[in-house]
Structure formats: C-alpha cells, structure tokens
Design an enzyme around this catalytic site. Structure first.
Site, PDB file in Angstrom:
ATOM      1  N   TYR A  24      14.194  71.132  26.767  1.00 44.56           N
ATOM      2  CA  TYR A  24      14.444  71.273  25.324  1.00 44.56           C
ATOM      3  C   TYR A  24      15.617  70.385  24.936  1.00 44.56           C
ATOM      4  O   TYR A  24      16.697  70.486  25.512  1.00 44.56           O
ATOM      5  CB  TYR A  24      14.742  72.725  24.934  1.00 44.56           C
ATOM      6  CG  TYR A  24      15.031  72.854  23.455  1.00 44.56           C
ATOM      7  CD1 TYR A  24      13.984  72.795  22.523  1.00 44.56           C
ATOM      8  CD2 TYR A  24      16.328  72.970  22.977  1.00 44.56           C
ATOM      9  CE1 TYR A  24      14.237  72.859  21.163  1.00 44.56           C
ATOM     10  CE2 TYR A  24      16.595  73.040  21.615  1.00 44.56           C
ATOM     11  CZ  TYR A  24      15.546  72.988  20.713  1.00 44.56           C
ATOM     12  OH  TYR A  24      15.804  73.054  19.360  1.00 44.56           O
ATOM     13  N   ASP A  73      21.841  65.459  28.987  1.00 38.47           N
ATOM     14  CA  ASP A  73      22.003  66.286  27.789  1.00 38.47           C
ATOM     15  C   ASP A  73      22.828  67.519  28.140  1.00 38.47           C
ATOM     16  O   ASP A  73      22.310  68.501  28.649  1.00 38.47           O
ATOM     17  CB  ASP A  73      20.614  66.665  27.249  1.00 38.47           C
ATOM     18  CG  ASP A  73      20.688  67.563  26.022  1.00 38.47           C
ATOM     19  OD1 ASP A  73      21.797  68.018  25.678  1.00 38.47           O
ATOM     20  OD2 ASP A  73      19.631  67.826  25.420  1.00 38.47           O
ATOM     21  N   TYR A  89      13.423  79.591  13.152  1.00 40.44           N
ATOM     22  CA  TYR A  89      12.659  80.224  14.235  1.00 40.44           C
ATOM     23  C   TYR A  89      12.245  81.652  13.879  1.00 40.44           C
ATOM     24  O   TYR A  89      12.327  82.551  14.714  1.00 40.44           O
ATOM     25  CB  TYR A  89      13.475  80.217  15.538  1.00 40.44           C
ATOM     26  CG  TYR A  89      13.401  78.886  16.238  1.00 40.44           C
ATOM     27  CD1 TYR A  89      12.293  78.568  17.026  1.00 40.44           C
ATOM     28  CD2 TYR A  89      14.397  77.936  16.094  1.00 40.44           C
ATOM     29  CE1 TYR A  89      12.198  77.335  17.647  1.00 40.44           C
ATOM     30  CE2 TYR A  89      14.307  76.708  16.709  1.00 40.44           C
ATOM     31  CZ  TYR A  89      13.208  76.407  17.487  1.00 40.44           C
ATOM     32  OH  TYR A  89      13.105  75.185  18.090  1.00 40.44           O
ATOM     33  N   LYS A 121      27.021  72.031  20.340  1.00 42.33           N
ATOM     34  CA  LYS A 121      27.222  73.467  20.610  1.00 42.33           C
ATOM     35  C   LYS A 121      28.695  73.821  20.845  1.00 42.33           C
ATOM     36  O   LYS A 121      29.443  73.926  19.900  1.00 42.33           O
ATOM     37  CB  LYS A 121      26.327  73.916  21.764  1.00 42.33           C
ATOM     38  CG  LYS A 121      24.845  73.838  21.377  1.00 42.33           C
ATOM     39  CD  LYS A 121      23.962  74.810  22.134  1.00 42.33           C
ATOM     40  CE  LYS A 121      22.612  74.950  21.457  1.00 42.33           C
ATOM     41  NZ  LYS A 121      21.496  74.376  22.190  1.00 42.33           N
TER      42      LYS A 121
HETATM   43  C1  PLP Z   1      20.439  73.419  21.517  1.00 43.13           C
HETATM   44  C2  PLP Z   1      20.158  72.201  22.289  1.00 43.13           C
HETATM   45  C3  PLP Z   1      19.922  70.968  21.643  1.00 43.13           C
HETATM   46  C4  PLP Z   1      19.832  70.850  20.146  1.00 43.13           C
HETATM   47  O1  PLP Z   1      21.046  71.075  19.518  1.00 43.13           O
HETATM   48  P1  PLP Z   1      21.061  71.474  17.967  1.00 43.13           P
HETATM   49  O2  PLP Z   1      22.503  71.415  17.583  1.00 43.13           O
HETATM   50  O3  PLP Z   1      20.496  72.861  17.880  1.00 43.13           O
HETATM   51  O4  PLP Z   1      20.230  70.479  17.238  1.00 43.13           O
HETATM   52  C5  PLP Z   1      19.746  69.843  22.428  1.00 43.13           C
HETATM   53  N1  PLP Z   1      19.782  69.926  23.769  1.00 43.13           N
HETATM   54  C6  PLP Z   1      20.002  71.079  24.417  1.00 43.13           C
HETATM   55  C7  PLP Z   1      20.056  71.085  25.910  1.00 43.13           C
HETATM   56  C8  PLP Z   1      20.172  72.260  23.705  1.00 43.13           C
HETATM   57  O5  PLP Z   1      20.347  73.423  24.350  1.00 43.13           O
END
Ligand code: PLP
Length: 429
Positions: free
Chosen positions: A150, A242, A23, A271
């Site tokens: 996202y 998600d 990025y 994460k």
């Molecule tokens: C960061 C994020 C992702 C992607 O995760 P990465 O480990 O960076 O590929 C997917 N969904 C959400 C809600 C996110 O915040």
C-alpha cells in the site's frame, strides 16, 4: 440547508447532513464519534467519554496529542510566517527540517523534496525514478512492487499498490506493475531470477520496508530485504523505500533503514513526520538521482509541486517532533513499548483463537483465527471495532487483524488495559 436548525442538533447529526467520510460506506455507516479534545494518548468525545488512542489516530501521532512543545513552536511560527510560495523562495523551517532529517537518514540521502502527504511523497518518488531514466534516454519504464503493498490513494500510488477491492473500480486506469512476493530465505533465489529476467526494463522497485501496514501488518525480515536490495542495486533497478508508516521510531529504531545495511535511492515520509500534527510529505533522494535532473535542457526539470509545498507551520511541527523523538526519554518509551509488546505476545501466542501474534518494534499485530480465512471485509472487524470502542479504546482492525501502535507516551497501565481487553475479546469472538 436550514441554518436555524443547526443550533439544536448535535455535532454528529450536523456531520451526517454535510460530510462524506474516508473509507466509509455512508449507507450504513456507524455514527461517527465526535471528538472535541485530545491530550497525550487520550481522545475525549462530546459527552466527555475518554478513549485510549491505541492506533495513534491512523498511525500518525508520535508523542501524544496536542503536545505543548509542538503547539508552542507552531503557534510562534504562525505569528511570524504562515506560508510562502516555495518556488524561488525559501524559509528557515524548511531548511532546518531538511538538515535535521538528512542527518538521521542513510548516508547516501542528500536532497529533500517537500509535498503535503504520503501519497504525494510517493508520486514524487516515482517521478524521480521514472524521469531519472528518461533524462538519460534509457528506456526503462516498468515498476516493480510487492503483492499486497500500500502506497497511497492517488493514481500513481494506487498503481504501485497491490490490486485489491480498494483499487478495483480504477484498475483499468492504473499503470502496469510487476509484482513479486515478500522475500523469504526459501524464495530469494527465485525472486532474484524473476528480477534479472526483466531488469533491463525495470525503472524502480517500491516497497514498504519490514512491515506492510495496510495489508494487515505483514512482517518480513531485514536480512531478506537487504539481499533483495543488493540484487536490485547490481541489476541497476532504483529503490524507493516507502517509510511513510515505518518512519520515526515505529519499528523500534528511528527508521526501518536503521535495520538495514543497504541504502535505497529514494525515501518517502509522512504520517509521523510532524508527530501527527500537520499534513506534510517528504521525498529524499541520493546525489545520483538529483544530478540526473541538472541540465541546460529545461525539459529535464522535475515538474512537480503543490500549493502548500514546505508549509512553514508543518515544517516547524516536524522539526519539533524530531527534537522530541531524539530525547533520551522518548527512546526509553519506545524500548519500553517494544518490551511490553513482546511480553504480551508470549502470553497469548498459544491461544486457540490466535492465528498469529507478531511484532516489529512498537507495532503489535494479532491475527484472529476465523473460519473464512484472513480478509479485510471479515465481519469480525466490525464486532471488534465496536467492542473496543465501547471499552474506551480506539482500535481499527484490518479485517481479522487487530494491531496496537500507540503514541510513545502511553503509560504501562494503559498498555495493560489494552492487552486485557484484547484477552477479553479473544474469549468472546
Ligand atoms: C498511509 C501510507 C501512505 C499514504 O499516505 P497518505 O498520507 O495517507 O496519503 C503511503 N505509504 C504507506 C506505507 C502508508 O502507510
């Protein structure tokens, strides 16, 4: 490359010769800060300067950097079993983590599928839902998502994310998605109508529960999401929740799911999963999804896997991080951060430069009032980034939205310092 030269260059200079950062427009990239050490909520650079990690290093760190308990568990594990293929084999760290995690999730979540980051956890979730219908010869092939969502940077995850400047070069390659607005008490009847009109084609609905992180920490209500989920359930639209960002305490409860009554079919985690120490992804699903893949027909198998699926070191780190999360002390920290954030919002919400100040649990977001309206590419972003970095605080504004989501171990003093510098910035910019 001249290797002799390396000795005389700083880490930053060596970096610029060989590395392409994420990025980052490299033409006029700011000089990267070289971090040599981290502890608790602090990062230390080459010159020994200390930074408060106000954004948990891109939303991943939970209990502070280099936590000794996680470090010890990983260290012991690497001496015992570092890695093994996960097709046809298994190991204690993977099984233990799956048991622990499922024990904390909504009742209907029964199986764990491992990958190695958030984007791939989303890819697997999409494949589970798409193939669920395929395996039953039911032609449901459309996906629904929120505008501005996202879900990651791989192609499937990009497809279900909102179309934006980030996806523009690839838009022609992304599959079609049916987008809806975030639910409000007012628009819910309309959203339900839109869903019913195409539900016979909708394989699944993917959403970030309660907070759309990358969109600029946009927040919406649990009651509204519950109603939307109830409607999806009645229309036989599978739900992918998600929780890559919202999981593991960020929203004030263990998961966003704990704010909801309805249960999703599939869930994604990454994460904070390992406390931010190691890359790991998890996709969980209900018995019903899992059963749709059980067949004598080999073609009904879920054909997906990664070299590092269920890496034992990452699994042990995640298991250790969950132990820490469940400690009374950590829960008190989370409650404390929630209360501190709420107090600060009361203090600044009327400020003339504050367009909006909002909070979901430990996530605090402040939207600057600008002439040009809200945008990721707002110039203010760079000014604010530099301002805070100079003050020894790592912030990474999303355009004109700054947010604070600290590791749970952050002290009251450091929170007050961050709030104080935000107030300072509000007087300048
Ligand atoms: C960061 C994020 C992702 C992607 O995760 P990465 O480990 O960076 O590929 C997917 N969904 C959400 C809600 C996110 O915040």
């Amino acid at each position: 490359m001249n290797l002799i030269e390396e000795d005389t260059l700083s880490l930053t200079e060596r970096d610029l010769k060989v590395i392409w950062h994420p990025y980052t427009q490299m033409l006029n990239a700011i000089i990267p800060t070289a971090i040599v050490r981290a502890e608790g909520s602090y990062l230390f650079d080459e010159e020994g300067k200390c930074y408060i990690d106000a954004i948990s290093s891109w939303w991943v760190i939970l209990h502070g950097h280099s936590h000794p308990y996680i470090a010890d568990r990983v260290s012991a594990q690497i001496k015992k079993l570092d890695q093994v293929i996960f097709a046809g084999f298994t190991h204690e760290p993977a099984v233990e983590l799956a048991e622990k995690l499922l024990g904390l999730l909504p009742q209907n979540q029964e199986k764990v599928f491992y990958t190695d980051n958030g984007s791939t956890s989303v890819e697997v979730a999409l494949k589970m839902c798409m193939q669920y219908w395929h395996n039953q010869d039911k032609p449901k092939i459309k996906v629904m998502a929120f505008h501005n969502g996202y879900h990651g940077d791989t192609f499937g995850a990009m497809s279900v994310s909102g179309r934006s400047a980030w996806t523009a070069p690839f838009d022609a390659y992304l599959f079609e998605v049916f987008y809806i607005d975030l639910p409000t008490a007012e628009n819910l009847p309309e959203l339900k109508k839109q869903i019913s009109a195409i539900s016979d084609q909708l394989a699944c609905f993917i959403y970030e529960p309660l907070v759309q992180g990358s969109a600029g920490m946009l927040m919406y209500g649990a009651a509204e999401l519950d109603e939307l989920m109830r409607h999806c359930r009645s229309e036989k639209v599978l739900m992918i929740q998600d929780e890559v960002f919202t999981g593991f305490g960020r929203t004030g409860k263990h998961f966003a799911a704990n704010h909801l009554v309805e249960e999703p079919d599939v869930m994604c985690f990454s994460k904070g999963l390992t406390g931010g120490t190691m890359p790991l992804g998890v996709t969980t699903c209900s018995e019903e999804i899992y059963n749709a893949f059980l067949s004598k027909d080999k073609m009904k198998t879920l054909f997906h896997g990664h070299s590092f699926t269920a890496n034992p070191l990452a699994c042990v780190a995640a298991s250790a991080s969950i132990d820490l999360l469940l400690m009374e002390e950590t829960q008190q920290h989370i409650d404390r951060i929630c209360r501190k954030h709420a107090g600060f919002i009361q203090k600044i919400r009327k400020h003339m430069r504050v367009e909006s100040a909002r909070q979901t649990g430990t996530i605090l977001a402040i939207e600057w009032r600008t002439e040009t309206g809200t945008s990721y590419f707002d110039d203010l972003r760079n000014l604010l980034y530099d301002y805070f970095l100079n003050k020894g605080i790592l912030m990474r504004p999303l355009g004109n939205v700054i947010y604070v989501l600290p590791p749970y171990c952050i002290s009251d003093q450091d929170l007050d310092r961050i709030y104080g510098e935000i107030e300072g910035a509000l007087e300048i910019y």
